[in-house]
Design a protein around this motif. Structure first.
Motif, mmCIF file in Angstrom:
data_model
loop_
_atom_site.group_PDB
_atom_site.id
_atom_site.type_symbol
_atom_site.label_atom_id
_atom_site.label_comp_id
_atom_site.label_asym_id
_atom_site.label_seq_id
_atom_site.Cartn_x
_atom_site.Cartn_y
_atom_site.Cartn_z
ATOM 1 N N LEU A 257 -35.999 73.247 -15.146
ATOM 2 C CA LEU A 257 -37.121 73.290 -16.172
ATOM 3 C C LEU A 257 -37.963 74.582 -15.885
ATOM 4 N N PHE A 258 -37.517 75.473 -15.013
ATOM 5 C CA PHE A 258 -38.553 76.537 -15.047
ATOM 6 C C PHE A 258 -38.948 77.418 -15.896
ATOM 7 N N LEU A 259 -38.109 77.844 -16.873
ATOM 8 C CA LEU A 259 -38.313 78.672 -17.852
ATOM 9 C C LEU A 259 -39.373 77.892 -18.973
ATOM 10 N N TYR A 260 -38.881 76.639 -19.089
ATOM 11 C CA TYR A 260 -39.787 75.770 -19.909
ATOM 12 C C TYR A 260 -41.151 75.759 -19.526
ATOM 13 N N PHE A 261 -41.237 75.534 -17.997
ATOM 14 C CA PHE A 261 -42.436 75.107 -17.560
ATOM 15 C C PHE A 261 -43.388 76.407 -17.623
ATOM 16 N N ARG A 265 -45.763 75.201 -20.637
ATOM 17 C CA ARG A 265 -47.045 74.536 -19.547
ATOM 18 C C ARG A 265 -47.983 75.613 -19.543
ATOM 19 N N LEU A 266 -47.521 76.840 -18.708
ATOM 20 C CA LEU A 266 -48.425 77.798 -18.273
ATOM 21 C C LEU A 266 -48.835 78.817 -19.600
ATOM 22 N N GLU A 267 -47.874 78.785 -20.596
ATOM 23 C CA GLU A 267 -47.907 79.758 -21.782
ATOM 24 C C GLU A 267 -48.151 81.180 -21.403
ATOM 25 N N ALA A 268 -46.886 81.306 -20.469
ATOM 26 C CA ALA A 268 -46.933 82.743 -19.806
ATOM 27 C C ALA A 268 -45.410 83.193 -19.873
ATOM 28 N N SER A 269 -44.863 83.400 -21.045
ATOM 29 C CA SER A 269 -43.413 83.942 -21.367
ATOM 30 C C SER A 269 -43.236 84.945 -20.472
ATOM 31 N N ASP A 270 -44.094 86.033 -20.472
ATOM 32 C CA ASP A 270 -43.915 87.044 -19.972
ATOM 33 C C ASP A 270 -43.583 87.260 -18.494
ATOM 34 N N GLY A 271 -44.400 86.254 -17.941
ATOM 35 C CA GLY A 271 -44.213 86.037 -16.462
ATOM 36 C C GLY A 271 -43.140 85.440 -15.890
ATOM 37 N N ARG A 272 -42.116 85.046 -16.778
ATOM 38 C CA ARG A 272 -40.785 84.342 -16.013
ATOM 39 C C ARG A 272 -40.150 85.378 -15.163
ATOM 40 N N GLY A 273 -39.803 86.543 -15.620
ATOM 41 C CA GLY A 273 -38.949 87.425 -14.795
ATOM 42 C C GLY A 273 -39.842 87.893 -13.379
ATOM 43 N N PRO A 274 -41.044 88.320 -13.456
ATOM 44 C CA PRO A 274 -41.968 88.593 -12.210
ATOM 45 C C PRO A 274 -42.052 87.276 -11.410
ATOM 46 N N SER A 409 -46.952 68.771 -23.310
ATOM 47 C CA SER A 409 -46.251 69.486 -22.136
ATOM 48 C C SER A 409 -46.499 68.459 -20.673
ATOM 49 N N GLU A 410 -47.056 67.209 -20.882
ATOM 50 C CA GLU A 410 -47.396 66.582 -19.732
ATOM 51 C C GLU A 410 -46.194 65.920 -19.100
ATOM 52 N N GLY A 411 -45.434 65.528 -19.763
ATOM 53 C CA GLY A 411 -44.288 65.070 -19.324
ATOM 54 C C GLY A 411 -43.365 66.144 -18.718
ATOM 55 N N LEU A 412 -43.292 67.235 -19.222
ATOM 56 C CA LEU A 412 -42.731 68.334 -18.400
ATOM 57 C C LEU A 412 -43.343 68.727 -17.069
ATOM 58 N N ALA A 413 -44.538 68.687 -17.062
ATOM 59 C CA ALA A 413 -45.331 68.884 -15.612
ATOM 60 C C ALA A 413 -44.942 68.053 -14.802
ATOM 61 N N MET A 414 -44.854 66.560 -15.245
ATOM 62 C CA MET A 414 -44.582 65.595 -14.204
ATOM 63 C C MET A 414 -43.233 65.713 -13.670
ATOM 64 N N LEU A 415 -42.319 66.031 -14.406
ATOM 65 C CA LEU A 415 -40.887 65.975 -14.272
ATOM 66 C C LEU A 415 -40.618 67.081 -13.178
ATOM 67 N N TYR A 416 -41.215 68.360 -13.657
ATOM 68 C CA TYR A 416 -41.134 69.624 -12.895
ATOM 69 C C TYR A 416 -41.927 69.509 -11.460
ATOM 70 N N ALA A 417 -42.725 68.945 -11.276
ATOM 71 C CA ALA A 417 -43.691 68.888 -9.927
ATOM 72 C C ALA A 417 -43.369 67.899 -9.095
ATOM 73 N N TRP A 418 -43.138 66.719 -9.758
ATOM 74 C CA TRP A 418 -43.414 65.330 -8.980
ATOM 75 C C TRP A 418 -42.056 64.591 -8.771
ATOM 76 N N LEU A 419 -41.260 64.732 -9.608
ATOM 77 C CA LEU A 419 -40.023 64.023 -9.503
ATOM 78 C C LEU A 419 -39.000 64.608 -8.413
ATOM 79 N N PRO A 420 -39.077 66.092 -8.009
ATOM 80 C CA PRO A 420 -38.343 66.564 -6.942
ATOM 81 C C PRO A 420 -38.653 65.916 -5.612
#
Length: 458
Positions: A257-261, A265-274, A409-420
């Motif tokens: 889910l990293f790229l989606y998050f 969620r963060l609205e920072a597509s340019d930050g994915r690579g860094p 993006s609420e569901g995305l955030a919960m799955l990304y951060a808390w499910l693991p």
């Protein structure tokens, strides 16, 4: 001659612990192997669909079939790695024999003509998959057997996994820095072709020349069914691989889910690579920390501590929102450091688990055990994809809706951060009282040594 630190009968193996050059020589092939594996499933689909123009669905179907082939070849090559007999030894010889296929097929896959067909992709991707399995299984088994010392095994694993992370950094940054589409896309994948085709044979040959062949401590050979019975009865192995599967599943969820998050969620597509580069760079730094912690607290306790520390740090990402890139960057760096523990410690514990089997069965079958390990890794990745995307759809998340959609993006955030956190806690519970510590492993070595002496030479 057997000492308390291990079963280093061979003079070259005794010298191994004091020679950093040999450690580095063993670790170096992991760099091109990592640079090969990541593009196969991350960059190749994008390149062949966008730059070559093959249908996306067809490319996906081909790579899914390759995944199934990859899973089927693991036990085959694990078994062959344990049965190989050749002039250069069981581990070195089988590893060396694989290098032409692996390097050559990777070059052909990463350097296609502009009119490459779907059949071209399927043929060379299949050979890359077969070659990678053939190379990696005797390679990891070789490392597990280089030393019988409890702590030295962690150093060996740390050097290899550190080189793996450097290879991942190269594979992540090089093609994207050059480009993935049009003429830049050709150059990007060609750079990976040259890197793998040159480095893998050179580093592989250097390892075969400089790193000793470990002694085979088998006192007898097992048939397939008898061997399966012993593996199924190896309770420390079952416990370890279950914990590894759970922790791998936990790590695969945010990876999926990293790229989606970052984008939604963060609205920072340019930050994915860094952010990815920061994560893996910190993982490199985390590997020596894992070695020190393992030496002080024991391998399984150090791993448990790292998994436990990851949970609250990672949970904080569920509270982040648009623009919180710096805070997320700090989380990436901290969890990256702890990833070094996930990479360096479990393979070292696996080597101790193999001792448990060897002491009971009389057969040293590291190849087959690491084949099972490889299958668990692939299963955890597949399980994450199979579970996460249906759950994501149930939350109502739509990557096409854009950031303006309310609560998208609420569901995305919960799955990304808390499910693991749930599978990580389960893995910690399994490993906290793991039965093979330094003293138990030393006793296993004594039992193996006695059985080998009783069996006599050959």
């Amino acid at each position: 001659m057997r000492g308390a630190g291990g079963i280093h009968e061979d003079r070259g193996v005794r010298a191994f612990g004091a020679r950093a050059l040999v450690l580095i020589a063993y670790a170096l092939p992991a760099l091109p192997l990592a640079a090969l594996a990541l593009p196969l499933y991350v960059i190749v689909p994008t390149f062949y669909s966008e730059a070559i123009g093959l249908p996306v669905a067809a490319v996906g179907a081909v790579l899914l079939a390759i995944r199934l082939l990859d899973a089927a070849t693991d036990p085959v090559f694990g078994w062959l790695a344990d049965r190989w007999r050749g002039r250069d030894g069981r581990r070195r010889g089988f590893f060396l024999a694989s290098l032409p296929l692996t390097a050559g097929s990777a070059f052909m896959l990463f350097w296609p003509s502009g009119e490459a067909s779907l059949g071209y992709l399927a043929f060379w991707a299949a050979l890359v998959s077969i070659g990678f399995t053939w190379t990696s299984l005797p390679y990891t088994a070789w490392g597990a057997e280089l030393s019988g010392d409890y702590s030295e095994r962690t150093r060996i694993s740390a050097f290899r996994e550190g080189a793996t992370l450097i290879g991942i950094l190269l594979a992540t940054s090089l093609p994207f820095s050059i480009g993935l589409t049009g003429g830049e896309g050709v150059r990007g994948l060609q750079a990976m072709a040259i890197l793998v085709a040159i480095l893998l044979p050179i580093t592989g040959l250097a390892a075969v020349i400089l790193v000793p062949e470990p002694k085979n401590h088998s006192s007898r050979e097992l048939g397939i069914l008898e061997g399966a019975v012993f593996m199924a009865a190896n309770r420390p192995f079952l416990r370890l691989i279950a914990a590894f599967l759970l922790n791998g599943f936990a790590n695969a969820i945010p990876a999926t889910l990293f790229l989606y998050f970052v984008s939604d969620r963060l609205e920072a597509s340019d930050g994915r690579g860094p952010l990815l580069l920061a994560y893996f760079a910190c993982a490199v730094l985390g590997v020596p920390l894992a070695v020190r912690a393992a030496n002080r607290f024991g391998k399984h306790r150090a791993w448990c501590g790292a998994m436990l520390a990851t949970c609250p740090i990672f949970a904080l990402s569920g509270f982040l929102g648009p623009g919180d890139v710096i805070a997320f960057g700090v989380i990436c760096m901290l969890t990256g450091l702890l990833l070094g523990f996930d990479l360096a410690l479990p393979p070292s514990i696996q080597a101790d688990v193999i001792d448990h089997d060897t002491a009971r069965s009389g057969a040293q079958r590291s190849g087959l055990y690491f084949a099972a390990w490889s299958l668990a890794t692939k299963l955890s990745l597949a399980a994450a994809v199979g579970l996460v995307f249906p759950l994501l759809a149930l939350t109502g998340f739509d990557p096409q809706a854009g950031p303006s959609a309310p609560n998208s993006s609420e569901g995305l955030a919960m799955l990304y951060a808390w499910l693991p956190i749930v599978p990580k806690l389960a893995a910690i519970r399994m490993m906290w009282r793991f039965p093979i510590d330094r003293l138990a492993q030393r006793e296993l070595l004594r039992r193996i040594g006695r059985a080998t002496d009783d069996a006599g030479p050959g």
